[in-house]
Design a protein around this motif. Structure first.
Motif, PDB file in Angstrom:
ATOM      1  N   GLY A  10      -7.956  16.771  -6.839  1.00  0.00           N
ATOM      2  CA  GLY A  10      -7.594  17.237  -5.316  1.00  0.00           C
ATOM      3  C   GLY A  10      -8.130  16.368  -4.441  1.00  0.00           C
ATOM      4  O   GLY A  10      -8.334  16.630  -3.019  1.00  0.00           O
ATOM      5  N   ILE A  11      -8.559  15.154  -4.687  1.00  0.00           N
ATOM      6  CA  ILE A  11      -9.264  14.072  -3.569  1.00  0.00           C
ATOM      7  C   ILE A  11      -8.355  12.820  -3.466  1.00  0.00           C
ATOM      8  O   ILE A  11      -7.512  12.422  -4.175  1.00  0.00           O
ATOM      9  N   ASN A  12      -8.146  12.479  -1.957  1.00  0.00           N
ATOM     10  CA  ASN A  12      -7.505  11.507  -1.727  1.00  0.00           C
ATOM     11  C   ASN A  12      -8.117  10.123  -1.772  1.00  0.00           C
ATOM     12  O   ASN A  12      -9.112   9.927  -1.581  1.00  0.00           O
ATOM     13  N   VAL A  13      -7.311   8.985  -2.629  1.00  0.00           N
ATOM     14  CA  VAL A  13      -7.997   8.058  -2.676  1.00  0.00           C
ATOM     15  C   VAL A  13      -7.137   6.998  -1.728  1.00  0.00           C
ATOM     16  O   VAL A  13      -5.902   6.990  -1.978  1.00  0.00           O
ATOM     17  N   MET A  14      -7.667   6.296  -0.897  1.00  0.00           N
ATOM     18  CA  MET A  14      -7.040   5.637   0.099  1.00  0.00           C
ATOM     19  C   MET A  14      -7.199   4.031  -0.109  1.00  0.00           C
ATOM     20  O   MET A  14      -8.162   3.535  -0.724  1.00  0.00           O
ATOM     21  N   LEU A  15      -6.273   3.418   0.195  1.00  0.00           N
ATOM     22  CA  LEU A  15      -5.982   1.875   0.249  1.00  0.00           C
ATOM     23  C   LEU A  15      -6.202   1.389   1.362  1.00  0.00           C
ATOM     24  O   LEU A  15      -5.064   1.731   2.207  1.00  0.00           O
ATOM     25  N   TYR A  16      -6.858   0.581   1.989  1.00  0.00           N
ATOM     26  CA  TYR A  16      -6.762  -0.211   3.325  1.00  0.00           C
ATOM     27  C   TYR A  16      -6.600  -1.714   3.057  1.00  0.00           C
ATOM     28  O   TYR A  16      -7.127  -2.248   1.765  1.00  0.00           O
ATOM     29  N   ASP A  17      -6.423  -2.437   4.034  1.00  0.00           N
ATOM     30  CA  ASP A  17      -6.355  -3.931   3.837  1.00  0.00           C
ATOM     31  C   ASP A  17      -7.960  -4.487   4.069  1.00  0.00           C
ATOM     32  O   ASP A  17      -8.698  -3.618   4.393  1.00  0.00           O
ATOM     33  N   ALA A  18      -8.191  -5.598   3.450  1.00  0.00           N
ATOM     34  CA  ALA A  18      -9.622  -6.127   3.702  1.00  0.00           C
ATOM     35  C   ALA A  18     -10.221  -5.997   5.014  1.00  0.00           C
ATOM     36  O   ALA A  18     -11.336  -5.981   4.899  1.00  0.00           O
ATOM     37  N   ASN A  19      -9.302  -5.973   5.857  1.00  0.00           N
ATOM     38  CA  ASN A  19      -9.960  -5.860   7.392  1.00  0.00           C
ATOM     39  C   ASN A  19     -10.188  -4.467   7.951  1.00  0.00           C
ATOM     40  O   ASN A  19     -10.566  -4.173   9.070  1.00  0.00           O
ATOM     41  N   GLY A  20     -10.005  -3.505   7.146  1.00  0.00           N
ATOM     42  CA  GLY A  20     -10.104  -2.116   7.346  1.00  0.00           C
ATOM     43  C   GLY A  20      -8.814  -1.314   7.861  1.00  0.00           C
ATOM     44  O   GLY A  20      -8.723  -0.230   8.293  1.00  0.00           O
ATOM     45  N   GLY A  21      -7.723  -2.365   8.184  1.00  0.00           N
ATOM     46  CA  GLY A  21      -6.431  -1.805   8.525  1.00  0.00           C
ATOM     47  C   GLY A  21      -5.605  -1.012   7.543  1.00  0.00           C
ATOM     48  O   GLY A  21      -6.055  -1.190   6.249  1.00  0.00           O
ATOM     49  N   ALA A  22      -4.428  -0.462   7.794  1.00  0.00           N
ATOM     50  CA  ALA A  22      -3.578   0.129   6.561  1.00  0.00           C
ATOM     51  C   ALA A  22      -3.035  -0.758   5.508  1.00  0.00           C
ATOM     52  O   ALA A  22      -2.539  -1.867   6.249  1.00  0.00           O
ATOM     53  N   ALA A  23      -3.171  -0.958   4.320  1.00  0.00           N
ATOM     54  CA  ALA A  23      -2.374  -1.591   3.383  1.00  0.00           C
ATOM     55  C   ALA A  23      -1.092  -1.425   3.563  1.00  0.00           C
ATOM     56  O   ALA A  23      -0.567  -0.596   3.562  1.00  0.00           O
ATOM     57  N   SER A  24      -0.219  -2.734   3.327  1.00  0.00           N
ATOM     58  CA  SER A  24       1.077  -2.731   3.418  1.00  0.00           C
ATOM     59  C   SER A  24       1.516  -2.516   2.135  1.00  0.00           C
ATOM     60  O   SER A  24       1.902  -3.244   1.463  1.00  0.00           O
ATOM     61  N   VAL A  25       1.531  -1.083   1.798  1.00  0.00           N
ATOM     62  CA  VAL A  25       2.073  -0.729   0.062  1.00  0.00           C
ATOM     63  C   VAL A  25       3.240   0.144   0.113  1.00  0.00           C
ATOM     64  O   VAL A  25       3.737   0.695   1.219  1.00  0.00           O
ATOM     65  N   GLY A  26       3.739   0.442  -0.983  1.00  0.00           N
ATOM     66  CA  GLY A  26       4.844   1.269  -1.363  1.00  0.00           C
ATOM     67  C   GLY A  26       4.320   2.617  -1.550  1.00  0.00           C
ATOM     68  O   GLY A  26       3.350   3.193  -0.977  1.00  0.00           O
ATOM     69  N   MET A  27       5.078   3.202  -2.475  1.00  0.00           N
ATOM     70  CA  MET A  27       4.900   4.685  -2.682  1.00  0.00           C
ATOM     71  C   MET A  27       4.509   4.983  -4.256  1.00  0.00           C
ATOM     72  O   MET A  27       4.920   4.109  -4.980  1.00  0.00           O
ATOM     73  N   SER A  28       3.949   5.907  -4.574  1.00  0.00           N
ATOM     74  CA  SER A  28       3.695   6.369  -5.897  1.00  0.00           C
ATOM     75  C   SER A  28       5.083   7.152  -6.128  1.00  0.00           C
ATOM     76  O   SER A  28       5.714   7.324  -5.472  1.00  0.00           O
ATOM     77  N   LEU A  29       5.045   7.150  -7.590  1.00  0.00           N
ATOM     78  CA  LEU A  29       6.013   7.853  -8.142  1.00  0.00           C
ATOM     79  C   LEU A  29       6.555   9.208  -7.643  1.00  0.00           C
ATOM     80  O   LEU A  29       7.708   9.446  -7.241  1.00  0.00           O
ATOM     81  N   SER A  30       5.664   9.820  -7.526  1.00  0.00           N
ATOM     82  CA  SER A  30       5.826  11.284  -7.016  1.00  0.00           C
ATOM     83  C   SER A  30       6.196  11.258  -5.635  1.00  0.00           C
ATOM     84  O   SER A  30       6.960  11.905  -5.065  1.00  0.00           O
ATOM     85  N   GLU A  31       5.780  10.329  -4.647  1.00  0.00           N
ATOM     86  CA  GLU A  31       6.139  10.195  -3.142  1.00  0.00           C
ATOM     87  C   GLU A  31       7.505   9.463  -3.370  1.00  0.00           C
ATOM     88  O   GLU A  31       8.232  10.053  -2.347  1.00  0.00           O
ATOM     89  N   LEU A  32       8.244   8.702  -4.246  1.00  0.00           N
ATOM     90  CA  LEU A  32       9.566   8.279  -4.407  1.00  0.00           C
ATOM     91  C   LEU A  32      10.401   9.386  -4.468  1.00  0.00           C
ATOM     92  O   LEU A  32      11.484   9.298  -4.017  1.00  0.00           O
ATOM     93  N   ARG A  33      10.090  10.467  -5.192  1.00  0.00           N
ATOM     94  CA  ARG A  33      10.704  11.366  -5.622  1.00  0.00           C
ATOM     95  C   ARG A  33      10.735  12.374  -4.376  1.00  0.00           C
ATOM     96  O   ARG A  33      11.772  13.182  -3.935  1.00  0.00           O
TER      97      ARG A  33
END
Length: 587
Positions: free
Chosen positions: A136-159
């Motif tokens: 139940g812990i959130n693992v966050m992904l950021y860009d190298a400068n600390g902003g939000a990473a431009s990423v897609g979704m996990s399989l569960s989020e796609l559904r």
């Protein structure tokens, strides 16, 4: 019903054979699209989103539709015409760039959306001390400068559709499952910052991702791992299922400690047993609140690793009643009274108590306190604001048992003043009064400083002072056009009424200067007195505004200024606001 390129409409309560008019709402425009990839590899399943293209950083989703076409083709139906940004989400792929389209009708043209193979980040999150998986812990992904990473979704989020941010600057994340596992899919290859927070313990790592799957296990120091056991004395009564557990770090006397509203990440929950992690080691006052029970507290030194705390909740009591004045007069309105219930050894009534002390915010004086732990208690009526400006108006000892109790309180008026602020004609005007103790026999630590206010056409009613003595009263008008000279009075016990006369202002005192403004450029300083603008007297902010507006744009604007008793003039350059804060005073 619907018709392509026309719109939609509906009708209710229609039976077979009825004739019914249906009004069509314009909409339903079809957009044909095609996913493209330089390698030719395409996803068999993907989602297309249409976002509002008329605003920067669009987030409003007008359409989100899933497709299962191995050739990457799709036909999306948009609800209206206009500008849209098309985005594609697909497991194992990321969109190379946003595609903006303008839709004014159904078209046979095909919109191409470029995609490419994406990176996938997966792993297990565990405790550094014992390698226990953390669910139940959130693992966050950021860009190298600390902003939000431009990423897609996990399989569960796609559904389930797009997720909302759960942490600032982190639009996409993964939540660990019961075995501590996580996976973030559809990431553009590159270097990112991977962040994990367990309660108040954090860890950041740098990770470089290439197309395909990257495994990264994370071990984090979770600080104090606390098991809280909660029981109740009643046989057969289950302990509360969802209590609030909070902790206050106990600091040094000269180093106030922060207050943690609730214990952070709850790893386990069962009736009577709760487990929390992510607490920095230290000495805490831990409290448990649950509906129908009195708050239970204990001090504990929490260390890194396992800790166990046990609480037995007692049935609570509640105390309600009415506070009245012994002379039948109204309660003081400034400052407001407080009613509090304290333990006998708790004499620090100058510190706020959130659970067992409340303002008397109503003119009738009724109060209700609880839940309170039964036992011997001290009931106090407290006046004032904070620190030395709080004093006890009433005190009594009570023995409270579980359940509801009623207790009415009568207090003496003390030193009560009804103050009216009047102008030079004797008319009551809205304003406020600064009140300060000047009695030479009063210790500096006990000197009173307060403020009282009145509204249009009313006096400053029922000001309460802490004790008889000498006080200075300085009146001010709300519109800053006038003020009064301070007066000193010897106040005795009982109720009294007084009026303070104001005198018209004949200039403006500068209280602030805006950086880069005309006033700053002209050298105006805080404390200067503004006398005239192009010969017009300045007695209020409105007078300054009106005088400025009467000067034509091409004409000079000359201010007459008094600084420390010496008058001089300055010319304002430019137009618009002068850039000063002012209040009316007499020179």
């Amino acid at each position: 019903m619907s018709e392509e390129g026309v719109g939609t409409g509906s009708a209710k309560n229609v039976a077979a054979g009825d004739t019914k008019d249906i009004y069509i709402t314009p909409g339903l425009f079809k957009v044909r699209g095609q996913l493209t990839n330089e390698t030719g590899k395409l996803p068999s399943r993907f989602m297309v989103q249409a976002l509002d293209g008329g605003i920067p950083d669009p987030i409003a989703i007008w359409m989100a539709e899933s497709f299962e076409n191995p050739d990457g083709s799709f036909v999306a139906v948009l609800p209206r015409s206009g500008s849209f940004v098309l985005r594609v989400v697909a497991p194992g792929f990321y969109q190379v760039n946003d595609v903006t389209i303008d839709v004014f009708g159904t078209s046979d043209s095909v919109v191409e959306i470029p995609i490419s193979e994406a990176a996938c980040l997966a792993g297990t999150l565990t405790s550094l001390s014992n390698e226990e998986p953390l669910p139940g812990i959130n693992v966050m992904l950021y860009d190298a400068n600390g902003g939000a990473a431009s990423v897609g979704m996990s399989l569960s989020e796609l559904r389930s559709g797009p997720s909302r941010p759960v942490q600032q600057n982190a639009r996409y994340y993964a939540t660990t499952d019961s075995l501590g596992r996580y996976m973030i899919d559809s990431i553009k290859p590159g270097t990112y910052r991977l962040g994990v927070t367990v309660g108040h313990m954090t860890k950041d790592e740098t990770v470089t991702l290439e197309a395909g799957r990257t495994n990264r296990d994370i071990a984090i120091d979770i600080g104090a791992d606390v098991i809280v056991n909660i029981s109740t004395p009643q046989n057969g009564i289950l302990p509360p299922l969802n209590p609030t557990v909070s902790a206050q770090l106990i600091g040094e006397p000269d180093n106030p400690a922060p207050f943690l509203l609730v214990m952070p990440n709850r790893l386990e929950a069962a009736p009577g047993r709760f487990r929390y992690a992510g607490i920095p080691p230290g000495k805490y006052k831990v409290s448990v609140n649950a509906d129908g029970y009195a708050m239970a507290t204990q001090e504990a030194t929490l260390v890194s690793g396992p800790n166990t705390l046990s609480f037995e909740l007692q049935g609570a009591c509640w105390l309600s009643g009415v506070v009245t004045m012994s002379d039948g007069g109204p309660l003081p309105t400034s400052p407001m009274l407080h009613v509090g219930v304290f333990d006998p050894d708790d004499t620090d009534y100058k510190t706020y108590r959130t659970a067992q002390e409340k303002y008397l915010t109503n003119s009738q004086g009724w109060f209700s306190l609880g839940p309170i732990l039964p036992g011997q208690k001290i009931v106090r009526v407290i006046s004032g604001i904070d620190g030395q400006r709080r004093w006890v108006r009433f005190e009594a000892s009570l023995t409270l048992t579980s359940g509801k109790h009623t207790y009415d309180i009568r207090i003496d008026p003390g030193c009560m003043l009804s103050v009216s602020i009047v102008d030079e004609t004797g008319k009551i005007v809205p304003g406020w009064c600064q009140i300060e103790s000047t009695d030479p026999s009063t210790l500096d630590s006990e000197r009173y400083m307060g403020y009282a206010y009145c509204s249009q056409g009313n006096c400053i009613g029922d000001i309460e002072l802490p004790r008889p003595g000498r006080y200075r009263f300085t009146p001010f008008a709300n519109d800053n056009r006038t003020n009064g000279d301070p007066i000193e009075l010897d106040v005795i016990s009982g109720r009294h009424a007084m009026s303070i006369s104001l005198r018209p202002a004949n200039c403006l005192e500068v209280t602030s200067v805006t950086e880069g403004s005309q006033a700053a450029a002209a050298g105006i300083e805080v404390g200067d007195l503004l006398l005239t603008l192009n010969g017009e007297p300045l007695t209020s902010y409105a007078a300054l505004y009106e005088a400025r507006m009467r000067v034509a744009e091409h004409e000079p604007r000359v201010l007459t200024v008094d600084r420390a008793g010496k008058s001089f003039t300055v010319e304002l350059q430019g137009s618009g606001s002068v850039g000063v804060g002012v209040r009316g005073v007499r020179r």
